[in-house]
Design an enzyme around this catalytic site. Structure first.
Site, PDB file in Angstrom:
ATOM      1  N   LEU A  50       0.771  -1.289   0.046  1.00 66.75           N
ATOM      2  CA  LEU A  50       0.144  -0.035  -0.089  1.00 66.75           C
ATOM      3  C   LEU A  50       0.706   1.207  -0.042  1.00 66.75           C
ATOM      4  O   LEU A  50       2.111   1.271   0.401  1.00 66.75           O
ATOM      5  CB  LEU A  50      -0.901  -0.018   1.252  1.00 66.75           C
ATOM      6  CG  LEU A  50      -2.266  -0.832   1.043  1.00 66.75           C
ATOM      7  CD1 LEU A  50      -1.891  -2.449   1.223  1.00 66.75           C
ATOM      8  CD2 LEU A  50      -3.080  -0.298   2.030  1.00 66.75           C
ATOM      9  N   LYS A  94     -11.423  -5.838  22.780  1.00 70.49           N
ATOM     10  CA  LYS A  94     -10.099  -5.543  23.037  1.00 70.49           C
ATOM     11  C   LYS A  94      -9.857  -4.845  24.652  1.00 70.49           C
ATOM     12  O   LYS A  94      -8.993  -5.207  25.013  1.00 70.49           O
ATOM     13  CB  LYS A  94      -9.599  -4.419  21.955  1.00 70.49           C
ATOM     14  CG  LYS A  94      -8.183  -4.009  22.206  1.00 70.49           C
ATOM     15  CD  LYS A  94      -7.174  -5.289  22.431  1.00 70.49           C
ATOM     16  CE  LYS A  94      -5.851  -4.792  22.149  1.00 70.49           C
ATOM     17  NZ  LYS A  94      -5.415  -3.809  23.364  1.00 70.49           N
ATOM     18  N   SER A 143      -3.961  -5.692  19.046  1.00 67.62           N
ATOM     19  CA  SER A 143      -3.055  -6.360  20.139  1.00 67.62           C
ATOM     20  C   SER A 143      -1.751  -6.790  19.556  1.00 67.62           C
ATOM     21  O   SER A 143      -1.601  -7.241  18.362  1.00 67.62           O
ATOM     22  CB  SER A 143      -3.827  -7.516  20.817  1.00 67.62           C
ATOM     23  OG  SER A 143      -3.155  -8.170  21.917  1.00 67.62           O
ATOM     24  N   GLY A 144      -0.829  -7.057  20.523  1.00 69.07           N
ATOM     25  CA  GLY A 144       0.293  -7.589  20.199  1.00 69.07           C
ATOM     26  C   GLY A 144       1.457  -6.735  20.785  1.00 69.07           C
ATOM     27  O   GLY A 144       2.502  -7.039  20.613  1.00 69.07           O
ATOM     28  N   GLU A 188      -5.657 -10.212  30.017  1.00 71.38           N
ATOM     29  CA  GLU A 188      -4.028  -9.836  29.879  1.00 71.38           C
ATOM     30  C   GLU A 188      -3.467  -9.513  31.182  1.00 71.38           C
ATOM     31  O   GLU A 188      -2.406 -10.096  31.841  1.00 71.38           O
ATOM     32  CB  GLU A 188      -3.628  -8.687  28.882  1.00 71.38           C
ATOM     33  CG  GLU A 188      -2.451  -8.548  28.881  1.00 71.38           C
ATOM     34  CD  GLU A 188      -2.108  -7.122  28.084  1.00 71.38           C
ATOM     35  OE1 GLU A 188      -1.793  -6.118  28.456  1.00 71.38           O
ATOM     36  OE2 GLU A 188      -2.754  -6.936  26.773  1.00 71.38           O
TER      37      GLU A 188
END
Length: 494
Positions: free
Chosen positions: A27, A187, A132-133, A194
């Protein structure tokens, strides 16, 4: 339609990583951020990565919008709160019907729905997407949780599938979470889960180091074993623990972990809101989520070390963790593994129970199978064994009663099996002054969720004594539903 250009608004660690990832996927990326240095840093990294010709810098919204195709596509990576409103309002004069905004920040779901309502009046598509991550996953492929109307999600999903993390089978860890603000809501609870899991893992680390006198390298080897087989296999927080225990400062040769102070400040400094919101949601929805909440309280207490030092001075003492006296060290480490797994499973159950309650009330039509796929890889709560355990339940969620996942025999069997290990760990930890809020709260959760003789019998009597709050009789309450009682006893005349 194929999306070939997008604007990344917000070029911090997450936005910068995603900008480079999208450029790598072919992109054209237009950058916009108040910090010119941040944009230049991304541009410089893009050139190093061989995609410099796909990344451009823009200093105002007019030129930024002029660089895009039709429809114009924007990805927000902004702090939660009013910043998103300011950016949205600034873009409005340049937006056309059909343009798309993907809000990829950790935004509160109510803000998301408010902006969606504002956008729809102008024919603008607004997708609220949890990502996330961490910043590393943002660069190599994060877990993505988009929510919004079906048509908008269908348009952006091919783009997101290109960039999302892939599970071991090659499937993208992205899917249509549901309507409205469901993407950010899911989330938000992901982050609550988490925190519960992270606390349990940290508590186990502390017990191994301070209670069992294990070196950091020994803990790393234990984590390797845990991560490779059994109930904690493929657990992201265990995996990164291996590196954390072994990493050395190249300048000094010292273990980096030894220099890390015990302060988690993100909640009080305003960097994070999701942990606070997830706990608020659990209370407001009347869903017990103790593993999540006590983990948050530990973070809050840890944040102000100066305050803790003053309290220690007031006490004139402290209660440091003691060496544990265990007959079989390897057996106790196995108990510890089971305890971390049980606490992690409790965190999952509690988070999903909260999501289900709000989903039922708001009619978001959340696809729980898609949510589980989103959590398969690229996210902080990745836990392969737990995902496999939940798959038969959530893949058939429409035929299940998700009011409480503890109804499910498979989950009940796991927590029943691990309760003795939880109990042994908590017993030793409490006796040795170890800090184990998430692990001990998970044990209590299993006990009171299965209990029919709770201390609240006396609690209810006291409420009736001083407040005339009424109670149900043990010999009359056949339905046992959470409704106001029918009886009052005049314990003492007014």
């Amino acid at each position: 339609m194929g999306i070939e250009k997008l604007a990344m608004i917000g070029c911090g660690s997450m936005g910068g990583g995603m900008a480079l990832l999208f450029a790598e996927k072919g992109l054209q990326i237009s950058l916009q951020d108040p910090s010119e240095d941040a944009m230049k840093g991304i541009k410089s990294q893009a050139e190093k990565d061989g995609v410099g010709d796909r990344v451009s810098i823009y200093k105002d919204y007019k030129s930024l919008c002029g660089s895009l195709g039709s429809p114009k596509v924007f990805v927000f990576s902004l702090p939660h709160g009013s910043v998103g409103d300011t950016v949205f309002d600034g873009l409005l004069p340049y937006l056309d019907k059909g343009d798309i905004i993907i809000d990829a920040g950790n935004e509160h779901w109510m803000n998301t729905e408010r902006r969606q309502g504002k956008a729809v009046l102008r024919g603008i598509r607004y997708v609220g997407m949890g990502v996330s991550g961490g910043y590393q996953a943002a660069r190599r492929g994060p877990s993505m949780c988009p929510g919004g109307d079906d048509e908008s999600l269908d348009i952006v999903l091919p783009l997101l599938q290109k960039a999302a993390a892939k599970d071991p089978k090659g499937n993208a860890c992205v899917g249509k979470a549901g309507l409205g603000g469901s993407g950010h809501y899911v989330k938000m609870l992901h982050n609550g889960i988490e925190h519960g899991m992270m606390s349990a893992v940290s508590e186990a680390w502390s017990i191994m180091v301070h209670g069992l006198d294990m070196s950091y390298d020994e803990v790393a080897e234990t984590f390797k074993k845990w991560n490779s087989e059994g109930e904690l296999r493929g657990t992201f927080l265990i995996d990164i623990g291996i590196r954390i225990c072994t990493a050395k400062d190249p300048k000094t040769g010292e273990k980096v972990l030894r220099t890390v102070e015990d302060k988690v400040v993100q909640d009080v400094t305003g960097e994070e809101g999701t942990g606070i919101w997830s706990n608020t949601e659990s209370v407001e929805e009347h869903i017990p989520a103790p593993t999540l909440s006590v983990a948050h309280f530990l973070r809050l207490a840890s944040s102000d070390r100066h305050q803790r030092r003053r309290i220690q001075s007031a006490f004139g003492t402290s209660y440091p963790p003691q060496k544990l006296s265990v007959n079989d060290k390897s057996a106790f480490v196995e108990d510890l593994r089971q305890a971390v797994y049980a606490a992690s499973l409790c965190a999952y159950v509690q988070g999903l129970n909260v999501i289900n309650k709000t989903n039922s009330a708001r009619k978001w039509h959340i696809d729980f199978s898609a949510v589980l796929q989103i959590w398969r890889a690229g996210c902080i709560i990745q836990a392969d064994y737990i995902a496999d355990l939940l798959a038969p339940i959530l893949d058939n969620y429409q035929s299940k009663d998700l009011t409480n996942l503890l109804y499910e025999p498979a989950i009940a069997a796991e927590l029943k099996r691990t309760k003795p290990a939880l109990q042994r760990v908590v017993g030793q930890a409490v006796a040795g002054d170890h800090v184990v809020p998430a692990i001990s709260a998970s044990l209590e959760y299993v006990k009171y969720q299965t209990g029919l003789e709770l201390p609240t019998q006396f609690y209810e009597a006291e409420l009736d004594y001083f407040g005339k709050h009424m109670y149900d009789r043990t010999d009359e309450d056949k339905e046992e539903a959470p409704t106001e009682g029918k009886h009052h006893f005049e314990w003492k005349k007014a």
